[in-house]
Motif scaffolding. Sequence first.
Motif, PDB file in Angstrom:
ATOM      1  N   PHE A  27      16.043  -1.541  19.688  1.00 43.47           N
ATOM      2  CA  PHE A  27      15.374  -2.616  20.411  1.00 43.47           C
ATOM      3  C   PHE A  27      16.344  -3.752  20.723  1.00 43.47           C
ATOM      4  O   PHE A  27      17.406  -3.859  20.117  1.00 43.47           O
ATOM      5  CB  PHE A  27      14.178  -3.139  19.598  1.00 43.47           C
ATOM      6  CG  PHE A  27      14.556  -3.802  18.302  1.00 43.47           C
ATOM      7  CD1 PHE A  27      14.653  -5.191  18.228  1.00 43.47           C
ATOM      8  CD2 PHE A  27      14.824  -3.064  17.167  1.00 43.47           C
ATOM      9  CE1 PHE A  27      15.002  -5.813  17.037  1.00 43.47           C
ATOM     10  CE2 PHE A  27      15.165  -3.674  15.975  1.00 43.47           C
ATOM     11  CZ  PHE A  27      15.259  -5.054  15.912  1.00 43.47           C
ATOM     12  N   ASN A  28      15.926  -4.601  21.635  1.00 41.00           N
ATOM     13  CA  ASN A  28      16.706  -5.775  22.017  1.00 41.00           C
ATOM     14  C   ASN A  28      16.702  -6.767  20.861  1.00 41.00           C
ATOM     15  O   ASN A  28      15.647  -7.055  20.284  1.00 41.00           O
ATOM     16  CB  ASN A  28      16.091  -6.411  23.265  1.00 41.00           C
ATOM     17  CG  ASN A  28      16.943  -7.518  23.824  1.00 41.00           C
ATOM     18  OD1 ASN A  28      17.254  -8.491  23.147  1.00 41.00           O
ATOM     19  ND2 ASN A  28      17.333  -7.363  25.081  1.00 41.00           N
ATOM     20  N   GLN A  29      17.887  -7.294  20.543  1.00 43.92           N
ATOM     21  CA  GLN A  29      18.009  -8.182  19.386  1.00 43.92           C
ATOM     22  C   GLN A  29      17.190  -9.466  19.513  1.00 43.92           C
ATOM     23  O   GLN A  29      16.925 -10.121  18.502  1.00 43.92           O
ATOM     24  CB  GLN A  29      19.466  -8.502  19.092  1.00 43.92           C
ATOM     25  CG  GLN A  29      20.143  -9.364  20.117  1.00 43.92           C
ATOM     26  CD  GLN A  29      21.627  -9.546  19.818  1.00 43.92           C
ATOM     27  OE1 GLN A  29      22.210  -8.793  19.054  1.00 43.92           O
ATOM     28  NE2 GLN A  29      22.226 -10.538  20.432  1.00 43.92           N
ATOM     29  N   LYS A  30      16.723  -9.791  20.707  1.00 42.70           N
ATOM     30  CA  LYS A  30      15.900 -11.003  20.838  1.00 42.70           C
ATOM     31  C   LYS A  30      14.574 -10.857  20.088  1.00 42.70           C
ATOM     32  O   LYS A  30      13.926 -11.845  19.766  1.00 42.70           O
ATOM     33  CB  LYS A  30      15.667 -11.363  22.304  1.00 42.70           C
ATOM     34  CG  LYS A  30      14.748 -10.435  23.067  1.00 42.70           C
ATOM     35  CD  LYS A  30      14.616 -10.875  24.516  1.00 42.70           C
ATOM     36  CE  LYS A  30      13.717  -9.953  25.300  1.00 42.70           C
ATOM     37  NZ  LYS A  30      13.630 -10.337  26.712  1.00 42.70           N
ATOM     38  N   TYR A  31      14.192  -9.609  19.783  1.00 45.73           N
ATOM     39  CA  TYR A  31      12.954  -9.369  19.046  1.00 45.73           C
ATOM     40  C   TYR A  31      13.184  -9.285  17.534  1.00 45.73           C
ATOM     41  O   TYR A  31      12.240  -9.049  16.773  1.00 45.73           O
ATOM     42  CB  TYR A  31      12.267  -8.089  19.524  1.00 45.73           C
ATOM     43  CG  TYR A  31      11.857  -8.146  20.977  1.00 45.73           C
ATOM     44  CD1 TYR A  31      10.905  -9.059  21.411  1.00 45.73           C
ATOM     45  CD2 TYR A  31      12.425  -7.295  21.914  1.00 45.73           C
ATOM     46  CE1 TYR A  31      10.536  -9.126  22.741  1.00 45.73           C
ATOM     47  CE2 TYR A  31      12.061  -7.349  23.251  1.00 45.73           C
ATOM     48  CZ  TYR A  31      11.117  -8.264  23.653  1.00 45.73           C
ATOM     49  OH  TYR A  31      10.759  -8.333  24.975  1.00 45.73           O
ATOM     50  N   GLU A  32      14.419  -9.481  17.090  1.00 42.98           N
ATOM     51  CA  GLU A  32      14.734  -9.320  15.669  1.00 42.98           C
ATOM     52  C   GLU A  32      13.830 -10.150  14.750  1.00 42.98           C
ATOM     53  O   GLU A  32      13.288  -9.601  13.781  1.00 42.98           O
ATOM     54  CB  GLU A  32      16.200  -9.640  15.385  1.00 42.98           C
ATOM     55  CG  GLU A  32      16.573  -9.454  13.935  1.00 42.98           C
ATOM     56  CD  GLU A  32      18.038  -9.725  13.648  1.00 42.98           C
ATOM     57  OE1 GLU A  32      18.435  -9.549  12.484  1.00 42.98           O
ATOM     58  OE2 GLU A  32      18.780 -10.110  14.560  1.00 42.98           O
ATOM     59  N   PRO A  33      13.626 -11.441  15.006  1.00 46.16           N
ATOM     60  CA  PRO A  33      12.760 -12.201  14.094  1.00 46.16           C
ATOM     61  C   PRO A  33      11.350 -11.608  13.976  1.00 46.16           C
ATOM     62  O   PRO A  33      10.812 -11.500  12.875  1.00 46.16           O
ATOM     63  CB  PRO A  33      12.719 -13.604  14.703  1.00 46.16           C
ATOM     64  CG  PRO A  33      13.981 -13.696  15.511  1.00 46.16           C
ATOM     65  CD  PRO A  33      14.209 -12.303  16.046  1.00 46.16           C
ATOM     66  N   ALA A  34      10.776 -11.192  15.090  1.00 41.20           N
ATOM     67  CA  ALA A  34       9.427 -10.624  15.071  1.00 41.20           C
ATOM     68  C   ALA A  34       9.409  -9.277  14.347  1.00 41.20           C
ATOM     69  O   ALA A  34       8.483  -8.987  13.581  1.00 41.20           O
ATOM     70  CB  ALA A  34       8.904 -10.459  16.495  1.00 41.20           C
TER      71      ALA A  34
END
Length: 118
Positions: A27-34
Amino acid sequence: MPVEMKVLMNHIYEYQKGVRRMVLFTFNQKYEPAVVDRMRRLQLPFLLQPVGNGCLNLYFGRRECLDAVRMIVDKPLSRLTPEEDFILGAMLGYDLCAQCERYCERKCRRGHCGAAGA
């Protein structure tokens, strides 16, 4: 909800229902926190590894499987040996015959084709 998160939710559902023992989700790392928040809230064992190009690989599932992944996947997936690739695919529940074909193809590409006995 972004499509990537919907895919993750489907993977989680399949894992919780026993369809899979381990999952690999890129997945795209921008979703890491979620993603990390979801894994922790559900108390699912997981491992994150950078892929490059702004993406991460999330492995989650049984602890013993994740322990093996930590030992096997210590480099980019494209650099795994044919044996490491085979083991990972089998652990992820990929079609065994397809994994055997992939293994043989990768071994032959490296010049290690053997003649089959009768």
